[in-house]
Enzyme design. Structure first.
Site, PDB file in Angstrom:
ATOM      1  N   LYS A  62       1.031  -1.243   0.073  1.00 38.45           N
ATOM      2  CA  LYS A  62       0.005  -0.127  -0.018  1.00 38.45           C
ATOM      3  C   LYS A  62       0.930   1.240  -0.154  1.00 38.45           C
ATOM      4  CE  LYS A  62      -3.778  -2.170   2.523  1.00 38.45           C
ATOM      5  NZ  LYS A  62      -5.068  -2.176   1.730  1.00 38.45           N
ATOM      6  N   GLU A  63       1.927   1.279   0.913  1.00 38.95           N
ATOM      7  CA  GLU A  63       2.602   2.495   0.782  1.00 38.95           C
ATOM      8  C   GLU A  63       3.591   2.596  -0.428  1.00 38.95           C
ATOM      9  OE1 GLU A  63       5.418   1.674   4.331  1.00 38.95           O
ATOM     10  OE2 GLU A  63       3.617   1.683   5.651  1.00 38.95           O
ATOM     11  N   LEU A  64       3.951   1.435  -0.964  1.00 38.58           N
ATOM     12  CA  LEU A  64       4.547   1.740  -2.200  1.00 38.58           C
ATOM     13  C   LEU A  64       3.628   2.079  -3.432  1.00 38.58           C
ATOM     14  CD1 LEU A  64       6.993  -1.462  -2.871  1.00 38.58           C
ATOM     15  CD2 LEU A  64       7.374   0.921  -3.227  1.00 38.58           C
ATOM     16  N   ALA A  67       3.362   5.734  -2.983  1.00 41.72           N
ATOM     17  CA  ALA A  67       4.647   6.300  -3.395  1.00 41.72           C
ATOM     18  C   ALA A  67       4.729   6.482  -4.772  1.00 41.72           C
ATOM     19  CB  ALA A  67       5.993   5.869  -2.774  1.00 41.72           C
TER      20      ALA A  67
END
Length: 121
Positions: A62-64, A67
Protein backbone atom coordinates in the site's frame (compact mmCIF):
# COMPACT_ATOMS: atom_id res chain seq x y z
CA UNK A 1 14.38 -3.53 12.14
CA UNK A 2 18.07 -3.53 13.21
CA UNK A 3 19.13 -2.61 9.65
CA UNK A 4 16.51 0.15 9.40
CA UNK A 5 17.49 1.56 12.79
CA UNK A 6 21.17 1.57 11.83
CA UNK A 7 20.46 3.21 8.49
CA UNK A 8 18.28 5.87 10.13
CA UNK A 9 21.02 6.63 12.66
CA UNK A 10 23.66 6.86 9.94
CA UNK A 11 21.52 9.14 7.77
CA UNK A 12 20.87 11.47 10.71
CA UNK A 13 24.56 11.40 11.67
CA UNK A 14 25.50 12.45 8.12
CA UNK A 15 23.22 15.48 8.14
CA UNK A 16 19.89 14.27 6.81
CA UNK A 17 17.58 16.61 8.73
CA UNK A 18 14.73 14.17 9.28
CA UNK A 19 14.26 10.45 8.75
CA UNK A 20 10.70 9.28 9.43
CA UNK A 21 10.51 5.81 10.97
CA UNK A 22 7.23 4.38 12.19
CA UNK A 23 8.45 3.26 15.62
CA UNK A 24 9.97 6.67 16.31
CA UNK A 25 6.92 8.64 15.17
CA UNK A 26 3.84 6.64 16.13
CA UNK A 27 2.75 6.73 19.76
CA UNK A 28 0.38 4.50 21.67
CA UNK A 29 -3.17 5.33 20.67
CA UNK A 30 -2.24 6.98 17.37
CA UNK A 31 -3.98 5.94 14.19
CA UNK A 32 -1.49 3.89 12.19
CA UNK A 33 -3.05 4.84 8.87
CA UNK A 34 -3.20 8.56 9.69
CA UNK A 35 0.37 8.70 11.01
CA UNK A 36 1.83 6.77 8.07
CA UNK A 37 -0.13 8.95 5.65
CA UNK A 38 1.16 12.07 7.40
CA UNK A 39 4.73 10.75 7.34
CA UNK A 40 4.54 10.00 3.64
CA UNK A 41 3.14 13.47 2.87
CA UNK A 42 5.93 15.14 4.85
CA UNK A 43 8.67 13.08 3.21
CA UNK A 44 10.42 14.11 0.00
CA UNK A 45 11.63 10.55 -0.58
CA UNK A 46 10.15 7.20 0.39
CA UNK A 47 12.81 4.55 0.95
CA UNK A 48 11.51 1.02 0.67
CA UNK A 49 13.59 -1.71 2.27
CA UNK A 50 13.21 -4.77 0.10
CA UNK A 51 13.39 -8.23 1.61
CA UNK A 52 11.63 -11.53 1.09
CA UNK A 53 9.15 -10.60 3.82
CA UNK A 54 8.62 -6.94 2.96
CA UNK A 55 7.75 -7.43 -0.71
CA UNK A 56 4.76 -9.56 0.31
CA UNK A 57 3.62 -7.42 3.24
CA UNK A 58 0.25 -5.71 2.60
CA UNK A 59 1.37 -2.48 4.35
CA UNK A 60 4.47 -2.22 2.20
CA UNK A 61 2.43 -2.78 -0.96
CA UNK A 62 0.00 0.00 0.00
CA UNK A 63 2.79 2.42 0.88
CA UNK A 64 4.60 1.65 -2.37
CA UNK A 65 1.40 2.16 -4.33
CA UNK A 66 0.93 5.63 -2.84
CA UNK A 67 4.59 6.53 -3.33
CA UNK A 68 4.73 5.30 -6.93
CA UNK A 69 1.54 7.21 -7.78
CA UNK A 70 3.13 10.35 -6.34
CA UNK A 71 6.25 9.72 -8.41
CA UNK A 72 4.23 9.28 -11.60
CA UNK A 73 2.11 12.35 -10.91
CA UNK A 74 5.01 14.62 -9.98
CA UNK A 75 7.51 13.30 -12.52
CA UNK A 76 10.17 13.38 -9.79
CA UNK A 77 12.02 10.52 -8.11
CA UNK A 78 10.19 9.66 -4.91
CA UNK A 79 10.77 5.95 -4.32
CA UNK A 80 14.26 4.87 -3.30
CA UNK A 81 14.53 1.07 -3.36
CA UNK A 82 16.99 -0.34 -0.83
CA UNK A 83 17.73 -4.04 -1.26
CA UNK A 84 18.25 -5.60 2.17
CA UNK A 85 18.38 -9.19 0.94
CA UNK A 86 18.14 -10.80 -2.49
CA UNK A 87 14.50 -11.19 -3.48
CA UNK A 88 12.20 -10.94 -6.48
CA UNK A 89 11.56 -7.25 -7.03
CA UNK A 90 8.01 -6.13 -7.76
CA UNK A 91 7.60 -5.53 -11.52
CA UNK A 92 7.26 -1.76 -11.20
CA UNK A 93 10.60 -1.53 -9.36
CA UNK A 94 12.61 -3.66 -11.78
CA UNK A 95 13.45 -0.66 -13.96
CA UNK A 96 14.72 1.44 -11.05
CA UNK A 97 18.28 1.55 -9.81
CA UNK A 98 18.45 0.38 -6.22
CA UNK A 99 21.01 0.54 -3.45
CA UNK A 100 22.20 -2.99 -2.73
CA UNK A 101 22.64 -3.27 1.02
CA UNK A 102 22.52 -7.08 0.87
CA UNK A 103 26.32 -7.32 1.14
CA UNK A 104 27.40 -6.10 4.58
CA UNK A 105 30.91 -5.24 3.39
CA UNK A 106 29.42 -2.76 0.89
CA UNK A 107 27.23 -0.95 3.42
CA UNK A 108 29.36 2.21 3.51
CA UNK A 109 29.52 2.45 -0.29
CA UNK A 110 25.73 2.09 -0.57
CA UNK A 111 25.22 4.62 2.22
CA UNK A 112 27.42 7.08 0.28
CA UNK A 113 25.30 6.54 -2.87
CA UNK A 114 22.12 7.09 -0.88
CA UNK A 115 23.50 10.28 0.67
CA UNK A 116 24.43 11.52 -2.81
CA UNK A 117 20.84 10.93 -3.97
CA UNK A 118 19.63 12.89 -0.93
CA UNK A 119 22.06 15.69 -1.86
CA UNK A 120 24.03 15.26 1.38
CA UNK A 121 27.78 15.68 0.96
Amino acid sequence: KPFVRRLRGDLLAHGVPRVWLDEAEIDIGDSLIAKIDEGMKLSRYIAVVLSKKSIDAPWVKKELDVAMNREITSGEVVVLPLLYEPCDLPEFLKGKMYADFSKPDEYEAMLAKLLRRLRIT
